[in-house]
Design a protein around this motif. Structure first.
Motif, mmCIF file in Angstrom:
data_model
loop_
_atom_site.group_PDB
_atom_site.id
_atom_site.type_symbol
_atom_site.label_atom_id
_atom_site.label_comp_id
_atom_site.label_asym_id
_atom_site.label_seq_id
_atom_site.Cartn_x
_atom_site.Cartn_y
_atom_site.Cartn_z
ATOM 1 N N ILE A 1 44.832 48.199 33.440
ATOM 2 C CA ILE A 1 45.572 49.314 32.821
ATOM 3 C C ILE A 1 45.963 48.955 31.390
ATOM 4 O O ILE A 1 45.863 49.786 30.466
ATOM 5 C CB ILE A 1 46.797 49.665 33.678
ATOM 6 N N ARG B 1 46.722 54.360 37.507
ATOM 7 C CA ARG B 1 48.127 54.282 37.916
ATOM 8 C C ARG B 1 48.318 54.860 39.316
ATOM 9 O O ARG B 1 49.155 54.372 40.096
ATOM 10 C CB ARG B 1 49.006 55.013 36.906
ATOM 11 N N ARG C 1 46.821 46.055 37.399
ATOM 12 C CA ARG C 1 47.796 46.019 36.304
ATOM 13 C C ARG C 1 47.155 45.501 35.020
ATOM 14 O O ARG C 1 47.379 46.050 33.925
ATOM 15 C CB ARG C 1 48.976 45.124 36.703
ATOM 16 N N GLN D 1 47.204 52.265 41.631
ATOM 17 C CA GLN D 1 48.207 51.209 41.678
ATOM 18 C C GLN D 1 49.402 51.632 42.534
ATOM 19 O O GLN D 1 49.914 50.837 43.344
ATOM 20 C CB GLN D 1 48.671 50.872 40.260
#
Length: 496
Positions: free
Chosen positions: A178, A255, A175, A258
């Motif tokens: 990103i 993403r 996170r 993730q």
């Protein structure tokens, strides 16, 4: 026992020693035969063939070998008589004959029943012991299996919990990465607008050089330098545009990694809950049901090795994505600092390559013109050679006809005069020799014609190549160098 007799009397054979055998195989006299059959009497009951009475043609005098335990009422058919060979006869009683066993046969029959009874009881006893042992083993095996399943459930819960913590830690790191990459991508987009003009000129040169024809459409040094120029600009517009696309792609990969980590973490949480329920279940727990055939239904999607590898792959993929994202952000910084110098150096390298390529085109055009003149002269000379071969082949027709006519005429000689003499041999050799000569000349003619065709094609190819070189010379000298006379304004890169 064997009974021998005729229609009025029956005889019972006697023997001096006790038999040491069971009852023999029995066979009855074939009713369709007229004489007795002594082949079935085994052991001491069989009489020698020399002592047997002669066959009687009378159908009433029959000798029958009766089955054991069978009483046959012949209605006084058998009578008493004496037979030679050590057998004595005794009269039958009541008009009926009974087959009797010896004491040894009786004892042997009892022994068979005793042994059969012992054998069946032993088998039954062994079966009861096996049943008891199998039941005990089944209980022990079930208890051990349940204990082992419980231990493995505890181990499994520990493994799942440890891997879940690893997945959660990696998810939090992703996170943060990103957010950092999204800021770097915004910097690239602001720098992209200042790199359009150098890229436009390089692309126009590449587009014009695509108008070259034939073999000149080659990936030469000029095209390589122009491509490098585009690539250098694309470190600002291919790593300002390319890096923007890479950043967008990397963000998508980040993403995606993730999401996989979040999904894996959620799945492991559910698995922990279900395995905990299974660990708490006991034989006396409520809600237990029979699910017949569930052991045959395999809905597994993995084995322990692939399960660990799947989670490890998710973590490794996330780590690789974060490493690539960090490298990408470092590349963005380096690109923004060094793009101006790279564009200027590559601009000069492209101009030098185009000038050298123009000189090569001019040298090649001059050489093509020289070769074209030589090929045209060779075509002219080869035409004369072909005409000479055709005349020579035509002149060999008359000698061949003469030799063949002589052979045909000599064939008409009568009888023994048709001799295969020296004249005949020489005429045959002459025909073959002329034929071989004509074949050689025709082969040489075909070769010359093929060579002439090749020369004509070569001349056409040279003419076409000469036109191609003139077109390429115009593109590189007049078009590309004309566009690149002045250095465009270098893009001003702001350090973001």
């Amino acid at each position: 026992m064997e009974l021998l007799g005729n229609g009025n009397t029956a005889t019972t054979p006697r023997f001096t020693g006790p038999p040491d055998f069971f009852l023999p195989t029995l066979m009855t006299q074939d009713p369709h035969r007229g004489g007795p059959d002594f082949r079935s009497a085994p052991g001491t009951f069989r009489r020698p063939w020399a002592t047997l009475p002669p066959a009687n043609t009378n159908a009433k005098k029959q000798i029958t070998y009766y089955h054991s335990g069978r009483v046959t009422d012949a209605g006084g058919l058998f009578g008493a008589r004496s037979l030679s060979g050590g057998l004595e006869s005794s009269p039958s009683y009541g008009g009926a004959t009974s087959t009797r066993f010896t004491p040894n046969d009786w004892m042997a029959s009892n022994q068979v029943h005793y042994m059969s009874s012992d054998r069946v009881r032993d088998s039954s006893e062994r079966l009861r012991l096996d049943v008891k042992r199998l039941c005990q083993e089944a209980d022990d095996r079930t208890r051990r299996t349940q204990d082992e399943v419980g231990r493995r459930l505890v181990d499994r819960i520990g493994d799942v919990d440890w891997w879940k913590s690893e997945v959660v830690n990696e998810r939090d790191c992703m996170r943060t990465e990103i957010e950092s990459l999204a800021d770097a991508k915004a910097c690239l987009e602001r720098a992209l607008a200042e790199t359009e003009k150098p890229l436009y000129i390089a692309q126009e040169c590449l587009f014009n050089r695509e108008k070259r024809q034939g073999v000149d459409l080659v990936h030469d040094e000029v095209e390589k330098e122009l491509t490098r120029e585009v690539d250098n600009i694309n470190r600002c517009q291919n790593e300002l545009r390319g890096l923007i696309a890479s950043a967008a792609n990397q963000l998508s990969l980040n993403r995606s990694a993730q999401n996989e980590l979040e999904k894996d973490s959620c799945d492991k949480g559910k698995a922990l809950s279900l395995d905990g329920i299974c660990r708490r279940l006991r034989n006396a727990s409520g809600g237990l049901q029979n699910h017949t055939g569930i052991e045959k239904v395999d809905k597994s999607n993995s084995v322990p090795q692939t399960w660990v590898q799947f989670t490890r792959d998710n973590i490794v993929r996330s780590q690789n994505a974060r490493g690539a994202s960090r490298d990408l952000r470092c590349g963005i910084e380096q690109l923004l600092n060094g793009v101006s110098t790279a564009i200027m150096n590559q601009w000069n390298a492209c101009n030098t390559a185009i000038t050298e390529r123009t000189r090569q085109y001019m040298d090649t055009r001059n050489k093509l013109q020289t070769h074209l003149a030589k090929v045209s002269q060779e075509i002219y000379d080869l035409d004369h050679s072909i005409e000479l071969l055709k005349r020579c082949i035509q002149e060999k027709g008359s000698p061949l006809q003469l030799a063949q006519t002589r052979l045909m005429t000599r064939v008409q000689r009568p009888n023994v005069e048709r001799c295969r003499d020296q004249v005949h041999h020489r005429l045959v050799e002459e025909v073959y020799q002329i034929g071989e000569t004509v074949d050689g000349l025709k082969a040489k003619l075909r070769e010359s014609e093929n060579t002439l065709e090749n020369l004509v094609r070569t001349r056409a190819s040279l003419e076409q190549d000469l036109n191609i070189k003139n077109n390429s010379l115009f593109i590189d000298k007049d078009t590309c160098l004309g566009m690149r006379k002045g250095l465009p304004m270098l893009p001003r890169m702001a350090l973001y």
